[in-house]
Each structure stands twice: as structure tokens, then as C-alpha cells.
Design a protein around this motif. Structure first.
Motif, mmCIF file in Angstrom:
data_model
loop_
_atom_site.group_PDB
_atom_site.id
_atom_site.type_symbol
_atom_site.label_atom_id
_atom_site.label_comp_id
_atom_site.label_asym_id
_atom_site.label_seq_id
_atom_site.Cartn_x
_atom_site.Cartn_y
_atom_site.Cartn_z
ATOM 1 N N LYS A 171 3.330 0.565 5.912
ATOM 2 C CA LYS A 171 4.131 1.157 5.572
ATOM 3 C C LYS A 171 5.000 1.517 4.274
ATOM 4 O O LYS A 171 5.093 2.958 4.106
ATOM 5 C CB LYS A 171 5.761 0.876 6.888
ATOM 6 C CG LYS A 171 5.237 0.934 8.050
ATOM 7 C CD LYS A 171 5.059 2.574 8.871
ATOM 8 C CE LYS A 171 6.717 2.964 8.923
ATOM 9 N NZ LYS A 171 6.328 4.114 9.451
ATOM 10 N N ILE A 172 5.031 0.392 3.729
ATOM 11 C CA ILE A 172 5.335 0.758 2.195
ATOM 12 C C ILE A 172 3.799 0.932 0.799
ATOM 13 O O ILE A 172 4.381 1.552 0.518
ATOM 14 C CB ILE A 172 5.352 -0.467 1.294
ATOM 15 C CG1 ILE A 172 5.918 -0.376 0.365
ATOM 16 C CG2 ILE A 172 4.655 -1.586 1.442
ATOM 17 C CD1 ILE A 172 7.640 0.207 0.715
ATOM 18 N N ASP A 173 3.005 1.451 2.513
ATOM 19 C CA ASP A 173 1.366 1.763 1.617
ATOM 20 C C ASP A 173 1.425 1.284 -0.234
ATOM 21 O O ASP A 173 0.889 1.569 -1.232
ATOM 22 C CB ASP A 173 1.702 3.065 1.075
ATOM 23 C CG ASP A 173 0.253 4.001 0.363
ATOM 24 O OD1 ASP A 173 -0.496 3.420 1.329
ATOM 25 O OD2 ASP A 173 0.560 5.052 -0.463
ATOM 26 N N LEU A 174 0.735 0.028 0.125
ATOM 27 C CA LEU A 174 0.557 -1.290 -0.972
ATOM 28 C C LEU A 174 -0.645 -0.724 -1.408
ATOM 29 O O LEU A 174 -2.080 -0.513 -0.471
ATOM 30 C CB LEU A 174 0.315 -2.426 -0.315
ATOM 31 C CG LEU A 174 -0.087 -3.573 -1.835
ATOM 32 C CD1 LEU A 174 0.447 -3.567 -2.339
ATOM 33 C CD2 LEU A 174 -0.271 -4.945 -0.690
ATOM 34 N N LYS A 175 -1.435 -0.836 -2.301
ATOM 35 C CA LYS A 175 -2.469 0.376 -2.846
ATOM 36 C C LYS A 175 -3.489 -1.051 -3.728
ATOM 37 O O LYS A 175 -2.767 -1.288 -3.933
ATOM 38 C CB LYS A 175 -2.124 1.200 -3.697
ATOM 39 C CG LYS A 175 -1.909 2.745 -2.306
ATOM 40 C CD LYS A 175 -1.567 3.752 -3.566
ATOM 41 C CE LYS A 175 -1.157 5.466 -3.105
ATOM 42 N NZ LYS A 175 0.513 4.989 -3.082
ATOM 43 N N TYR A 176 -4.620 -0.233 -3.797
ATOM 44 C CA TYR A 176 -5.670 -1.450 -4.162
ATOM 45 C C TYR A 176 -5.438 -1.333 -5.535
ATOM 46 O O TYR A 176 -4.333 0.332 -5.912
ATOM 47 C CB TYR A 176 -7.333 -0.408 -4.365
ATOM 48 C CG TYR A 176 -7.966 -1.719 -5.395
ATOM 49 C CD1 TYR A 176 -8.699 -2.496 -4.996
ATOM 50 C CD2 TYR A 176 -8.198 -1.143 -6.704
ATOM 51 C CE1 TYR A 176 -9.384 -3.336 -5.278
ATOM 52 C CE2 TYR A 176 -8.825 -2.440 -7.479
ATOM 53 C CZ TYR A 176 -9.996 -2.940 -6.907
ATOM 54 O OH TYR A 176 -10.744 -3.720 -7.776
ATOM 55 N N GLY A 177 -4.915 -2.876 -6.336
ATOM 56 C CA GLY A 177 -4.965 -2.552 -8.106
ATOM 57 C C GLY A 177 -3.303 -2.723 -8.877
ATOM 58 O O GLY A 177 -2.565 -3.045 -9.803
ATOM 59 N N LEU A 277 9.650 -3.532 0.360
ATOM 60 C CA LEU A 277 10.038 -3.684 1.641
ATOM 61 C C LEU A 277 10.583 -5.008 1.561
ATOM 62 O O LEU A 277 10.524 -5.831 1.891
ATOM 63 C CB LEU A 277 8.438 -4.346 2.187
ATOM 64 C CG LEU A 277 7.810 -4.399 3.368
ATOM 65 C CD1 LEU A 277 8.404 -2.867 4.875
ATOM 66 C CD2 LEU A 277 7.186 -4.430 3.574
ATOM 67 N N VAL A 278 11.547 -4.424 3.037
ATOM 68 C CA VAL A 278 12.883 -5.574 3.548
ATOM 69 C C VAL A 278 12.769 -6.078 5.167
ATOM 70 O O VAL A 278 12.623 -4.554 5.811
ATOM 71 C CB VAL A 278 13.792 -4.821 3.529
ATOM 72 C CG1 VAL A 278 15.126 -5.723 3.695
ATOM 73 C CG2 VAL A 278 14.539 -4.258 1.998
ATOM 74 N N LEU A 303 12.777 0.305 1.826
ATOM 75 C CA LEU A 303 11.916 0.916 3.306
ATOM 76 C C LEU A 303 12.132 -1.070 3.887
ATOM 77 O O LEU A 303 11.628 -1.872 4.139
ATOM 78 C CB LEU A 303 10.417 0.763 3.146
ATOM 79 C CG LEU A 303 9.958 1.058 4.966
ATOM 80 C CD1 LEU A 303 10.710 2.352 5.874
ATOM 81 C CD2 LEU A 303 8.486 1.141 4.818
ATOM 82 N N PRO A 304 12.879 -0.777 4.556
ATOM 83 C CA PRO A 304 13.746 -1.893 5.736
ATOM 84 C C PRO A 304 12.790 -1.573 7.122
ATOM 85 O O PRO A 304 12.691 -0.017 7.310
ATOM 86 C CB PRO A 304 14.792 -1.203 6.053
ATOM 87 C CG PRO A 304 15.445 -0.432 5.168
ATOM 88 C CD PRO A 304 14.257 0.284 4.891
ATOM 89 N N VAL A 305 12.025 -2.487 7.591
ATOM 90 C CA VAL A 305 11.009 -2.542 8.726
ATOM 91 C C VAL A 305 11.452 -3.596 9.591
ATOM 92 O O VAL A 305 11.406 -4.921 9.780
ATOM 93 C CB VAL A 305 9.717 -2.289 8.378
ATOM 94 C CG1 VAL A 305 8.541 -3.237 9.722
ATOM 95 C CG2 VAL A 305 8.888 -1.428 7.481
#
Length: 362
Positions: A171-177, A277-278, A303-305
Motif C-alpha cells: 500500500k505504501i509502495d516501497l520501491k527498489y533502492g 506507514l502506521v 498511510l494508516p493500515v
């Protein structure tokens, strides 16, 4: 036959109750619980911090064995043949598919998620939670077969620790690098390290328990920060900035369950324009002082999940199968307790005498 349920009569107090084992209805499944872990959510409840749940059965992160299939059940939620004797994991919540949130496609926010999980043990079919000999899986719960490659001690963590962080980092879209800073090295934090490393991210993790930080290293964390060595918030923030070219991490993930961690994250651990991200702060009413002007100036996306899409439990099992040889999942559990000792497991987990406890049902 009868089964046994560990029941919290009030926060900090436990007793055991016995009930006749139910016959599963249409679309339902009855499981024998093999193992159930102590998750942070149980500790919130045990300490009395949960806004609603003040008594009843507890436990939700588990692996079980099918003892009875209701009419109409021949496969798991992924379409794989399901039989009595199979090992499975299941979501502790349901996805009703008809509430406003489900109709919007926000399945993790289902308004009826806890229709059964929240029932008291005296309400049929009695076995609603996993600190028990059995658990009843309703038709709208996701259930997936566990393959032989995944032992019980690892499978139990698929729901919810791994599923939760997998969903959250998607959801938070963690990306490479990118650089991810994780606040909290409990079960969710350690699983978060593994997921982040598989995405090619650099990981910094913060905790106050040395044993947890050592585990984080074994999962591939690039940098571990012991709060005891850097007791001031500004010290930790400045250290993270020094590790990230003076900026802060691209992404922060809060799984500490401490309200003050939120402030620490958005005011200095995450870079300006970063993402946060929470997932750990679950108890309404526990407040902090907050500077909205600074928050706006730093332009952090928060972004709370809450919970996860049930299909991520299947993704979690696939992740475990694909990475079993890369990460020491079996070492996540550092203490095992019999069902008779749930209270001890909760107390030792709450006082951090153990990192991650598991209830083994014999």
C-alpha cells in the motif's frame, strides 16, 4: 467431544472454559489448533488498551489442522483441494462482500470483519479465537492449505505478522533502492525486514531490545539502532539523517505500538516528502502533542493500515515458500508455552522477557 478455550475474564486475568465441539455448518470448517502466537494485538487487549474488547477469548495468529468440513467445502480459498487432516492457516476476520467498504473494494476495512471473532465463548459455535484447542472458520473467512515445506512454527506467523506487513508495504509502495526505517523489531518489524529486503530496499530498524535487534541483523537489516544507546528522539533522528545523506528515510513503518513513535517518525526519521506507514498504534484514546504546521511543511504522506486484504494470507504463504532458505523464520519464536500457560506467555511477552511467544497445543 469437548474442547477448551482460554478466556480473558478481565484485562490481566484468565480462566479456561470447556464446550462441546461444534459440527461445521454449510461452508464452514472446524480446525484443531496446532500452534498460536502471541501477537502485539493480544498484548493491547491483555493490558486493557483495546477500546472494546475487555473480556472473552483471545488469540488469532495460528496454524491448524482440519478436523471437519462443512457441506459445500472441498477446496481452500485458492481452489486447492482441502481434506480432513490438512494443515491450514485462516484469517481471523471475515470479508462480508456486502458492506459499504467491501463494495468499494476496501476489503481490509470490512465493517463486519469481527462479526464472529468478537463473539464471547459462551456464544455458539464457541471456538472463535485461537488460544484454544479448536477454532471454527466461517464461510467468509479466507483459509489456505499449508504445504509441507513450511513448518508449523513458521506457518503460524503468516497470519497476521507477515500478511500485515506485506499488505502495508504494498500500500505504501516501497520501491527498489529506497531506504525504509522500521520502528519496532517485534514479529511485524522482523517480517518487514524480510519483505523490504526482497524488494531491494535498504533497512534501518529501531528498538530497545538487544535480542530483537540481533534477530533483525540475521534477517538482513542494514543498520540497527538501540534506543538505549540513543535515548533522545533527536539523537535517533540525527543518526538516521546521517545514514541517509542528511535527509531521512524515504519510507517509515511504525509497528512499535507506542504513540510517541508517530511523532518521532513524521518529524525527523522520514525525509521531507517521504511516506509513513502506521500499523502498530491500535488503541484509540492514547494521544500525543502534535505540530500540524511542521507536518504540513515536511509534506509527509501518512498511510494508516488497519488489517489486510485476506488474499494476502495466500501471498504470505507463497513468500515463505520462496524464501525459507534465506531468512531464519524458525528463530522468530524464542519461547513456547502449553495451552495451560497462556497467562504466563502474555505476561512475559508484555514485560519483554521473551521476544515472540508461541502457544503449542498438545
Amino acid at each position: 467431544m469437548k474442547g477448551k478455550v482460554a478466556v480473558m475474564t478481565e484485562p490481566g486475568r484468565l480462566e479456561y472454559q470447556e464446550y462441546d465441539l461444534p459440527q461445521p455448518g454449510y461452508g464452514a470448517v472446524l480446525l484443531e489448533v496446532l500452534r498460536s502466537n502471541v501477537c502485539g494485538s493480544e498484548l493491547h487487549i491483555w493490558r486493557g488498551h483495546h477500546p472494546v474488547k475487555k473480556r472473552g477469548g483471545i488469540g488469532h495468529e495460528m496454524v491448524g489442522r482440519v478436523t471437519a468440513l462443512g457441506e459445500g467445502v472441498s477446496t481452500d480459498s485458492a481452489g486447492e483441494t482441502l481434506s480432513v487432516g490438512d494443515r491450514v492457516v485462516a484469517t481471523y476476520f471475515q470479508t462480508c462482500l456486502s458492506c459499504p467498504q467491501c463494495m468499494r473494494g476496501q476489503y481490509n476495512l470490512c465493517d463486519n470483519a469481527y462479526e464472529f471473532f468478537g463473539l464471547q465463548p459462551e456464544d455458539s459455535p464457541h471456538f472463535h479465537t485461537s488460544f484454544s484447542t479448536h477454532i471454527y472458520i466461517h464461510p467468509r473467512q479466507h483459509i489456505y492449505k499449508v504445504h509441507e515445506a513450511i513448518p508449523d512454527s513458521v506457518a503460524a506467523s503468516a497470519n497476521c505478522a507477515l500478511s500485515q506487513v506485506y499488505f502495508g508495504l504494498d500500500k505504501i509502495d516501497l520501491k527498489y533502492g529506497e531506504t525504509l526505517v522500521i520502528q519496532g523489531a517485534g514479529g511485524l518489524g522482523l517480517m518487514g525486514v524480510a519483505v523490504a529486503r526482497e524488494r531491494g530496499a535498504r533497512v534501518i530498524i529501531i528498538d530497545s531490545v538487544k535480542q530483537r535487534l540481533e534477530q533483525a541483523k540475521s534477517f538482513g537489516a542494514d543498520v540497527v539502532i538501540n534506543i538505549d544507546d540513543y535515548p533522545e528522539v533527536t539523537e535517533r533522528q540525527n543518526l538516521v539523517k546521517s545514514l541517509t545523506a542528511g535527509e531521512g528515510a524515504d519510507v517509515g513503518m511504525e509497528v512499535a505500538g507506542v504513540p510517541a513513535a508517530f511523532n518521532e517518525g513524521v518529524t525527523g526519521l522520514v525525509r521531507r516528502g517521504g511516506r509513513y506507514l502506521v500499523m502498530g498504534n491500535l488503541s484509540p484514546g492514547r494521544t500525543i502533542d502534535f505540530d500540524p504546521g511542521l507536518f504540513t511543511r515536511r509534506a509527509i504522506q501518512v498511510l494508516p493500515v488497519d488489517r489486510y486484504d485476506g488474499r494476502y494470507l495466500f501471498k504470505a504463504l507463497q513468500f515463505l515458500e520462496n524464501t525459507m532458505d534465506k531468512y531464519p523464520y524458525e528463530k522468530l519464536i524464542d519461547a513456547e508455552f502449553d495451552l495451560c500457560c497462556v497467562e504466563e506467555a502474555l505476561d512475559k511477552s508484555a514485560s519483554r522477557q521473551v521476544t515472540r511467544a508461541s502457544i503449542v497445543i498438545k
